[in-house]
Design a protein around this motif. Sequence first.
Motif, PDB file in Angstrom:
ATOM      1  N   VAL A 158       0.645  -1.010   0.170  1.00 17.14           N
ATOM      2  CA  VAL A 158       0.015  -0.230   0.120  1.00 17.14           C
ATOM      3  C   VAL A 158       0.962   1.258   0.223  1.00 17.14           C
ATOM      4  O   VAL A 158       1.716   1.211   0.891  1.00 17.14           O
ATOM      5  N   LEU A 159       0.954   1.887  -0.975  1.00 16.83           N
ATOM      6  CA  LEU A 159       2.038   3.186  -1.247  1.00 16.83           C
ATOM      7  C   LEU A 159       0.968   4.420  -1.504  1.00 16.83           C
ATOM      8  O   LEU A 159       0.125   4.572  -2.332  1.00 16.83           O
ATOM      9  N   ALA A 160       1.675   5.408  -0.628  1.00 17.52           N
ATOM     10  CA  ALA A 160       0.904   6.763  -0.605  1.00 17.52           C
ATOM     11  C   ALA A 160       2.185   7.762  -1.046  1.00 17.52           C
ATOM     12  O   ALA A 160       3.236   7.787  -0.328  1.00 17.52           O
ATOM     13  N   HIS A 161       2.129   8.484  -2.095  1.00 19.22           N
ATOM     14  CA  HIS A 161       3.151   9.732  -2.616  1.00 19.22           C
ATOM     15  C   HIS A 161       2.401  10.443  -3.327  1.00 19.22           C
ATOM     16  O   HIS A 161       1.818  10.082  -4.431  1.00 19.22           O
ATOM     17  N   GLY A 162       2.379  11.779  -3.111  1.00 21.80           N
ATOM     18  CA  GLY A 162       1.949  12.677  -4.100  1.00 21.80           C
ATOM     19  C   GLY A 162       2.814  13.420  -5.071  1.00 21.80           C
ATOM     20  O   GLY A 162       3.964  13.213  -4.806  1.00 21.80           O
ATOM     21  N   GLY A 163       2.272  14.333  -5.805  1.00 21.96           N
ATOM     22  CA  GLY A 163       3.241  15.046  -6.682  1.00 21.96           C
ATOM     23  C   GLY A 163       3.703  14.389  -8.086  1.00 21.96           C
ATOM     24  O   GLY A 163       3.390  13.283  -8.281  1.00 21.96           O
ATOM     25  N   ASN A 164       4.180  15.334  -8.771  1.00 19.39           N
ATOM     26  CA  ASN A 164       4.541  14.855 -10.083  1.00 19.39           C
ATOM     27  C   ASN A 164       6.264  14.702 -10.086  1.00 19.39           C
ATOM     28  O   ASN A 164       6.836  15.479  -9.379  1.00 19.39           O
ATOM     29  N   VAL A 165       6.851  13.687 -10.894  1.00 18.40           N
ATOM     30  CA  VAL A 165       8.270  13.786 -10.659  1.00 18.40           C
ATOM     31  C   VAL A 165       8.963  14.935 -11.168  1.00 18.40           C
ATOM     32  O   VAL A 165       8.611  15.607 -12.352  1.00 18.40           O
ATOM     33  N   LYS A 166       9.800  15.403 -10.540  1.00 16.69           N
ATOM     34  CA  LYS A 166      10.787  16.558 -11.078  1.00 16.69           C
ATOM     35  C   LYS A 166      12.234  16.289 -11.171  1.00 16.69           C
ATOM     36  O   LYS A 166      12.619  15.205 -10.602  1.00 16.69           O
TER      37      LYS A 166
END
Length: 242
Positions: A53-61
Amino acid sequence: MERSVYQWQMWVEDFGEAGQETLKSSSVMISRVGGVGSVVAYELAAAGVGTMVLAHGGNVKPSDLNRQLLMTQDGIGKPRIDSVRRRLLELNPRLNLVTLGENVNESNARGLVEQCDVIVDCAPLFSERFAMNEQSVSQRKPLVECAMYDLEAQITTIIPGQTPCLRCLFPETPPTWKRQFPVFGAVSGTVGCLGAMEAIKVLTGIGTPLLGRWLKMDLREMTFRTLQTKRRLDCARCGSIT
Ligand SMILES: [Zn+2]
């Protein structure tokens, strides 16, 4: 096929086929899949943990790419969690992945933790860490706490009611904590590998996890020390539980 993928780790005597079966039926939640969590997730995917179960926001920079090893150049500008899902399934298509494209917070933490047996916390912000600790204690789920700054890293494993919780160690957010920090991928990856090993140990019962012990590593000097930690009887979170 599946058996041969895990053959070499099943040679670990106190792990064996039974340990492999346990991993396959286990679920690990990882809070943020960035510098530390990418490596935790990749190692656990390789080891054959059945569900993550994986949680991570945002776009790759571009600035992610020195350490967030599940992100790739062609993913820049696209959701990080999509890169995470793609890279993990390339390695291990048997995985069951539950992915959320946002970071842990007080409102989503409970539902995420309900789906797992063990939590590995790799988030940089104390608000996220405290949200995981809250759910770890209230749902009595083990929590592996991984952290790093510059060339230093630290890790401990929390079993609620048995070991200190995160609030025993940090009653409040340390005033010097910064959102942006100096980091080499080799440092975040080091603590990520250790976090994955702790999760495997807690799930399968092999070895001795870092219970009531806080491993602190200085990779600049290559010195490692382990501090004993104690529960705080007056801890606002775990002081009253047994
Ligand atoms: Zn506590």
